[in-house]
Design a protein around this motif. Structure first.
Motif, PDB file in Angstrom:
ATOM      1  N   GLY A 250       0.811  -1.212   0.000  1.00 53.95           N
ATOM      2  CA  GLY A 250       0.000   0.000   0.000  1.00 53.95           C
ATOM      3  C   GLY A 250       0.844   1.261   0.000  1.00 53.95           C
ATOM      4  O   GLY A 250       2.069   1.220   0.175  1.00 53.95           O
ATOM      5  N   PRO A 251       0.209   2.424  -0.194  1.00 55.55           N
ATOM      6  CA  PRO A 251       0.930   3.701  -0.134  1.00 55.55           C
ATOM      7  C   PRO A 251       1.615   3.879   1.215  1.00 55.55           C
ATOM      8  O   PRO A 251       1.108   3.417   2.239  1.00 55.55           O
ATOM      9  CB  PRO A 251      -0.178   4.740  -0.332  1.00 55.55           C
ATOM     10  N   ALA A 252       2.732   4.560   1.222  1.00 50.80           N
ATOM     11  CA  ALA A 252       3.512   4.719   2.453  1.00 50.80           C
ATOM     12  C   ALA A 252       2.726   5.426   3.547  1.00 50.80           C
ATOM     13  O   ALA A 252       2.884   5.125   4.742  1.00 50.80           O
ATOM     14  CB  ALA A 252       4.807   5.464   2.150  1.00 50.80           C
ATOM     15  N   TRP A 253       1.853   6.377   3.183  1.00 49.10           N
ATOM     16  CA  TRP A 253       1.148   7.167   4.195  1.00 49.10           C
ATOM     17  C   TRP A 253       0.185   6.321   5.028  1.00 49.10           C
ATOM     18  O   TRP A 253      -0.192   6.731   6.136  1.00 49.10           O
ATOM     19  CB  TRP A 253       0.414   8.339   3.558  1.00 49.10           C
ATOM     20  N   LEU A 254      -0.198   5.166   4.533  1.00 48.26           N
ATOM     21  CA  LEU A 254      -1.143   4.318   5.267  1.00 48.26           C
ATOM     22  C   LEU A 254      -0.581   3.847   6.613  1.00 48.26           C
ATOM     23  O   LEU A 254      -1.316   3.656   7.576  1.00 48.26           O
ATOM     24  CB  LEU A 254      -1.507   3.085   4.441  1.00 48.26           C
ATOM     25  N   GLU A 255       0.717   3.641   6.665  1.00 47.47           N
ATOM     26  CA  GLU A 255       1.326   2.990   7.825  1.00 47.47           C
ATOM     27  C   GLU A 255       1.241   3.834   9.092  1.00 47.47           C
ATOM     28  O   GLU A 255       1.356   3.300  10.193  1.00 47.47           O
ATOM     29  CB  GLU A 255       2.782   2.626   7.500  1.00 47.47           C
ATOM     30  N   LEU A 259      -5.936   3.006  10.410  1.00 47.03           N
ATOM     31  CA  LEU A 259      -6.640   2.062   9.556  1.00 47.03           C
ATOM     32  C   LEU A 259      -6.181   0.631   9.823  1.00 47.03           C
ATOM     33  O   LEU A 259      -5.001   0.402  10.114  1.00 47.03           O
ATOM     34  CB  LEU A 259      -6.401   2.403   8.081  1.00 47.03           C
ATOM     35  N   PRO A 260      -7.054  -0.354   9.702  1.00 49.05           N
ATOM     36  CA  PRO A 260      -6.648  -1.751   9.864  1.00 49.05           C
ATOM     37  C   PRO A 260      -5.823  -2.193   8.662  1.00 49.05           C
ATOM     38  O   PRO A 260      -6.214  -1.957   7.518  1.00 49.05           O
ATOM     39  CB  PRO A 260      -7.981  -2.501   9.931  1.00 49.05           C
ATOM     40  N   MET A 261      -4.680  -2.817   8.922  1.00 49.29           N
ATOM     41  CA  MET A 261      -3.769  -3.171   7.851  1.00 49.29           C
ATOM     42  C   MET A 261      -3.614  -4.681   7.729  1.00 49.29           C
ATOM     43  O   MET A 261      -3.633  -5.415   8.714  1.00 49.29           O
ATOM     44  CB  MET A 261      -2.399  -2.536   8.103  1.00 49.29           C
ATOM     45  N   SER A 262      -3.435  -5.134   6.500  1.00 51.31           N
ATOM     46  CA  SER A 262      -3.170  -6.543   6.227  1.00 51.31           C
ATOM     47  C   SER A 262      -1.681  -6.818   6.442  1.00 51.31           C
ATOM     48  O   SER A 262      -0.886  -5.885   6.592  1.00 51.31           O
ATOM     49  CB  SER A 262      -3.553  -6.871   4.786  1.00 51.31           C
ATOM     50  N   PRO A 263      -1.265  -8.098   6.443  1.00 50.96           N
ATOM     51  CA  PRO A 263       0.171  -8.398   6.578  1.00 50.96           C
ATOM     52  C   PRO A 263       1.027  -7.734   5.501  1.00 50.96           C
ATOM     53  O   PRO A 263       2.188  -7.419   5.734  1.00 50.96           O
ATOM     54  CB  PRO A 263       0.212  -9.928   6.464  1.00 50.96           C
ATOM     55  N   GLY A 264       0.428  -7.506   4.328  1.00 49.87           N
ATOM     56  CA  GLY A 264       1.178  -6.882   3.243  1.00 49.87           C
ATOM     57  C   GLY A 264       1.100  -5.372   3.238  1.00 49.87           C
ATOM     58  O   GLY A 264       1.499  -4.724   2.269  1.00 49.87           O
ATOM     59  N   LYS A 265       0.584  -4.759   4.342  1.00 55.84           N
ATOM     60  CA  LYS A 265       0.498  -3.302   4.508  1.00 55.84           C
ATOM     61  C   LYS A 265      -0.490  -2.652   3.540  1.00 55.84           C
ATOM     62  O   LYS A 265      -0.239  -1.583   2.975  1.00 55.84           O
ATOM     63  CB  LYS A 265       1.882  -2.654   4.367  1.00 55.84           C
ATOM     64  N   MET A 266      -1.635  -3.309   3.381  1.00 52.85           N
ATOM     65  CA  MET A 266      -2.737  -2.747   2.626  1.00 52.85           C
ATOM     66  C   MET A 266      -3.939  -2.616   3.543  1.00 52.85           C
ATOM     67  O   MET A 266      -4.023  -3.279   4.585  1.00 52.85           O
ATOM     68  CB  MET A 266      -3.068  -3.634   1.422  1.00 52.85           C
ATOM     69  N   VAL A 267      -4.897  -1.762   3.165  1.00 50.03           N
ATOM     70  CA  VAL A 267      -6.059  -1.517   4.010  1.00 50.03           C
ATOM     71  C   VAL A 267      -6.974  -2.743   4.001  1.00 50.03           C
ATOM     72  O   VAL A 267      -7.368  -3.231   2.935  1.00 50.03           O
ATOM     73  CB  VAL A 267      -6.839  -0.288   3.529  1.00 50.03           C
TER      74      VAL A 267
END
Length: 376
Positions: A250-255, A259-267
């Protein structure tokens, strides 16, 4: 008046706009993205052959936004507080909205040592143009083309374009009378790359590689990429041009968000494309991680289907109804080889593969024209 805030201006974002207006939603719509043009990357595969030029694939969106009553803000998202429904940007402007749609796309993992020595075709039209210049400058040599996934989210991969580049370059070099001067090698850590397309499709792809005299280097973990070499645990590939598609995240700003994140750093989203735990927050396209079969694709078509569900559910909520529209899970891929195309279709237990045919090459071009009509 209700306010819908859309982050991004790619396939998913634009489909949300179209579908909201189709559902007669009269809400204020604001789009936050760095650019006000759609870059139609599916057709960038034809840039090396001169069938398309980069400038032709950049469609200004000002008229589309005006027709749909959309305010576009040229900015990049820097953060978000989902609980408070606020979004911050690099211009300092802060936005709040009744509904926020995260459609800002994904990014490619660049953790592999030396990845800067490879061209990542799907990073943008500029990458396709750079590859075209490099190829034109070569009189002979080895071209290594490969792909990998996100180890923490195996589904976060976009492999179809790499097969297309592989077969298109083979066809192009043959047309130029130069194929005998080049070695083409396809590499991947997977033993059977493209398995999300189905077993029959993988068999067909590997058979086509063998038929075209394309070497393979499969099933070996990558170690690094050097200026003229791909290094894996199973050996090295000397190469004059390296095209590599890494896995996605996912985009860097998500981290830095709540927001709930997946193991791969996606929403993390549900089948309605809702962000789990936050009412009025939605995600469509490559920024999200969704429930579904193991072959759930990361492609523009699937992003459009998720966007349609998002728009239908927002429309329902603005009417006072409960959201209930689940996104359709479907894979449609025409893999072009410049002179023909191979089609793969998956939905539920249905998996159809049609071998390479000239009409499918024309169909892919016709679809481009049809799809882009809404934005011209």
């Amino acid at each position: 008046m209700s306010h819908v805030l859309i982050l991004g201006s790619g396939f998913a974002a634009l489909t949300v706009i179209r579908e909201l207006r189709r559902h007669k939603v009269g809400a204020q719509i604001t789009v936050v993205s760095p650019r006000d043009a759609l870059h139609y990357l599916p057709s960038s595969i034809w840039i090396p052959a001169g069938i398309r030029k980069g400038a032709e694939l950049k469609l200004p969106l000002a008229n589309f936004f005006a027709r749909n009553g959309v305010r576009h803000v040229a900015a990049s998202v820097t953060g978000m507080n989902a609980a408070e429904k606020t979004v911050t940007t690099d211009t300092g402007e802060v936005f709040t909205a009744d509904h926020i749609v995260i459609a800002s796309g994904g990014r490619f993992l660049r953790k592999l040592p030396g990845i800067e020595n490879a061209i990542i075709p799907c990073e943008g039209i500029g990458a396709a143009e750079a590859m075209t210049e490099r190829l034109a400058a070569l009189e002979s040599g080895t071209i290594a083309i490969g792909m990998a996934s996100n180890p923490n989210e195996p589904g976060a991969i976009r492999g179809g374009p790499m097969f297309e580049y592989l077969f298109i370059l083979d066809t192009l070099l043959r047309r130029q009378g130069r194929r005998g001067k080049f070695r083409l090698v396809f590499f991947s850590p997977a033993k059977r790359p493209g398995n999300r397309l189905g077993e029959k499709a993988v068999d067909g792809l590997l058979k086509e590689m063998a038929k075209r005299g394309i070497d393979t280097h499969l099933g070996h973990k990558m170690v690094r990429i050097e200026p003229n070499k791909v290094v894996t645990e199973g050996g090295e590939i000397e190469a004059d041009l390296i095209l590599f598609q890494p896995g996605m995240t996912g985009p860097a700003w998500l981290e830095a968000t709540d927001l709930p994140m997946s193991p791969g750093k996606m929403v993390q989203a549900d089948a309605l494309a809702r962000v789990m735990g936050f009412e009025g927050i939605w995600v469509a396209g490559d920024s999200g991680s969704y429930p579904g079969p193991e072959w759930l694709p990361k492609q523009a078509h699937q992003a459009d289907l998720q966007a349609k569900a998002v728009a239908a559910n927002i429309a329902a909520m603005l009417r006072g109804d409960l959201p209930k529209t689940e996104f359709l899970v479907e894979l449609i891929c025409i893999m072009d080889s410049l002179d023909k195309g191979m089609i793969v279709f998956r939905r539920g237990n249905l998996n159809i593969v049609l071998p390479g045919m000239k009409p499918l090459h024309w169909l892919k071009q016709a679809f481009e024209n049809h799809y882009l009509k809404a934005y011209r």
